[in-house]
Design a protein around this motif. Structure first.
Motif, PDB file in Angstrom:
ATOM      1  N   ASP A  53       0.825  -1.206   0.000  1.00  0.00           N
ATOM      2  CA  ASP A  53       0.000   0.000   0.000  1.00  0.00           C
ATOM      3  C   ASP A  53       0.864   1.262   0.000  1.00  0.00           C
ATOM      4  N   ALA A  56       2.203   1.843  -3.449  1.00  0.00           N
ATOM      5  CA  ALA A  56       1.136   2.316  -4.334  1.00  0.00           C
ATOM      6  C   ALA A  56       0.822   3.785  -4.078  1.00  0.00           C
ATOM      7  N   ASP A  57       0.815   4.182  -2.825  1.00  0.00           N
ATOM      8  CA  ASP A  57       0.518   5.581  -2.498  1.00  0.00           C
ATOM      9  C   ASP A  57       1.567   6.525  -3.078  1.00  0.00           C
ATOM     10  N   ARG A  60       0.986   6.689  -6.820  1.00  0.00           N
ATOM     11  CA  ARG A  60      -0.259   7.385  -7.128  1.00  0.00           C
ATOM     12  C   ARG A  60      -0.052   8.897  -7.204  1.00  0.00           C
ATOM     13  N   GLN A 123       3.760   1.185 -13.687  1.00  0.00           N
ATOM     14  CA  GLN A 123       3.415   1.321 -12.267  1.00  0.00           C
ATOM     15  C   GLN A 123       2.080   2.034 -12.110  1.00  0.00           C
ATOM     16  N   LYS A 124       1.929   3.134 -12.833  1.00  0.00           N
ATOM     17  CA  LYS A 124       0.715   3.947 -12.707  1.00  0.00           C
ATOM     18  C   LYS A 124      -0.513   3.174 -13.164  1.00  0.00           C
ATOM     19  N   VAL A 127      -1.542   0.832 -10.468  1.00  0.00           N
ATOM     20  CA  VAL A 127      -2.213   1.529  -9.366  1.00  0.00           C
ATOM     21  C   VAL A 127      -3.652   1.850  -9.749  1.00  0.00           C
ATOM     22  N   GLN A 130      -5.640  -1.193  -9.348  1.00  0.00           N
ATOM     23  CA  GLN A 130      -5.924  -1.434  -7.929  1.00  0.00           C
ATOM     24  C   GLN A 130      -7.061  -0.535  -7.455  1.00  0.00           C
ATOM     25  N   ASP A 131      -7.053   0.739  -7.872  1.00  0.00           N
ATOM     26  CA  ASP A 131      -8.122   1.651  -7.469  1.00  0.00           C
ATOM     27  C   ASP A 131      -9.465   1.206  -8.041  1.00  0.00           C
ATOM     28  N   GLN A 172       2.663  -6.475  -7.759  1.00  0.00           N
ATOM     29  CA  GLN A 172       1.292  -6.078  -8.102  1.00  0.00           C
ATOM     30  C   GLN A 172       0.780  -6.882  -9.295  1.00  0.00           C
TER      31      GLN A 172
END
Length: 474
Positions: A53, A56-57, A60, A123-124, A127, A130-131, A172
């Motif tokens: 997490d 990811a933050d 993000r 990566q983005k 994320v 995931q969102d 991920q």
């Protein structure tokens, strides 16, 4: 009631706020398969960790020049518009968009994962996926729907991402692969490559990554075919067992690792060979003895039950050598909240008692050799035993004699002393060919080396064995 043999369809769970293993009670039942209610509230491991997490933050909040990618021809104007419509938006806003256009976003994310190679961009995208799935694990089905008519999809884009050398992308993508695999009846044809990749991840020095990979295995092992795939992957089991043997101060990680092992033991071939190859029975006994959480003991007991039921001949003797019988007697005196645990303990105890009564003395000795757990039990010290059984070590191409020879390299002094003693007794009673066999296996040379060992008892039995060897040759 948990059915470990059931194909889990549309039951994948994703919860970034919970790092405990939880299971719902709605697995799809499989006909004519073994079932267990090990833990009635568990079907699929949650794949989550604060470490993931945090990564990811950070990602993000990093801006990505999507317009520049459009000008370079890497993505389309429509894709840029769709990305900007959800990027860094609140969960409420994302929910509103996905309720109307979720299928299109699933298809776009798959396309982006397939064609992008830059680390920051991939990566983005991960994320954003995931969102999309956060608190809405049912949306994973959209990726399957968006993949219809597209060979290799939805798995291939995430397999491609595993080749990118980035920690977040790797774990991920692995998590999403596991969720995709566990939400469809379709099989991932590249699962062997995935397991080869995971083999290296299990060797990581980062305990958070190891735990996440164990959680992924917990999910994948709910599918019977994938248990055998992992078992047959070169060095995969070695890496996994090393995680268990090293131990952890985190009871949750211990539970997750033993849970994965339990799922593996539903396969009869694995159950028959697991202890022979990896000596897991004494390790599991020690894990249960030191466990502070009842659920760890429960999953260990369930694993023993599988080993007994799936492959009794391969495991009962080793269990007796590991002193599982007195341990089950101790467990039987404890108070348990789950009656099934009591039933499992009773079953294991009864099977061990029956096996103990039927075992011959030689079978007990053979089990000690097979498990490498030599101790000064009566067979070692009985001249009558060696007179009758020394030549039996030559059976099956000297299989037991080879095991005894290997124990001469143990790092435990008691095992070294007993092994030297046994080599001497074998040399004394195995007949004229005994000397040749010991020489060919290198056992004679090793025993002579142990005459200078720092431990007095090892030196004594090494000297005694050497004397018997040369007395035999005279």
């Amino acid at each position: 009631m948990l059915s470990a043999e059931a194909p889990l369809v549309d039951t994948a769970v994703l919860d970034s706020n919970n790092n405990d293993t939880t299971i719902n009670d709605t697995p799809t039942p499989a006909p004519d398969t073994a079932t267990s209610s090990l833990i009635e509230d568990v079907t699929l491991t949650i794949i989550a960790h604060p470490y993931l997490d945090e990564l990811a933050d950070k990602i993000r909040n990093e801006p990505i020049p999507w317009e520049g990618y459009e000008r370079a021809g890497l993505i389309t104007a429509d894709e840029v518009a769709m990305i900007q419509h959800v990027e860094n938006k609140s969960s409420e806003e994302i929910t509103h968009v996905m309720s109307e256009h979720g299928l299109y976003y699933a298809g776009m994310y798959l396309d982006l994962m397939h064609k992008l190679a830059r680390v920051d961009a991939v990566q983005k995208v991960l994320v954003m996926i995931q969102d999309m799935l956060n608190e809405h694990d049912e949306r994973i089905v959209l990726f399957h729907q968006a993949s219809e008519g597209r060979p290799g999809y939805p798995f291939a884009p995430f397999h491609k991402a595993l080749r990118i050398n980035d920690e977040f992308i790797g774990i991920q993508s692995s998590k999403l692969l596991a969720l995709l695999v566990c939400s469809t009846k379709n099989r991932d044809i590249d699962i062997d490559d995935f397991f080869r990749w995971m083999t290296f991840q299990l060797q990581s020095r980062n305990p958070s990554l190891i735990e996440l990979n164990i959680q992924i295995l917990d999910a994948l092992f709910h599918i019977p075919a994938y248990r055998k795939s992992f078992w047959n992957t070169l060095h995969a089991m070695d890496s996994f067992i090393n995680v268990l043997k090293k131990g952890t101060s985190n009871p949750q990680v211990t539970y997750e690792a033993v849970f994965a092992l339990w799922l593996l033991t539903f396969d009869e071939e694995i159950a028959a060979n697991l202890n022979r190859k990896y000596d897991v029975i004494p390790m599991l006994v020690e894990i249960a003895k030191s466990a502070v959480k009842e659920k760890i003991i429960r999953v260990v007991v369930a694993t023993f039950k599988n080993l007994v039921e799936k492959a009794p001949k391969a495991n009962l003797s080793a269990m007796l050598v590991a002193k599982l019988l007195p341990f089950t007697e101790h467990l039987h005196t404890r108070k348990w909240s789950d009656q099934e645990v009591v039933n499992d303990i009773d079953l294991i105890q009864a099977e061990l008692q029956n096996n103990f009564q039927s075992l011959t003395t030689f079978e007990v000795y053979a089990s000690e050799l097979e498990t490498g757990k030599l101790e000064w039990s009566p067979p070692h010290q009985s001249e009558n035993f060696w007179q009758k059984n020394a030549v039996r070590l030559n059976e099956n191409d000297h299989q037991l004699l080879k095991m005894l020879a290997r124990l001469l390299s143990s790092n435990k002094t008691e095992i070294l002393a007993i092994a030297c003693h046994d080599v001497g007794q074998y040399a004394k009673y195995a007949g004229a060919d005994g000397k040749k066999y010991l020489h060919d296996l290198g056992a004679k040379q090793r025993v002579m080396e142990l005459m200078t060992h720092e431990d007095q008892e090892v030196r004594y039995y090494a000297l005694s064995a050497t004397q018997k060897y040369f007395a035999m040759s005279s």
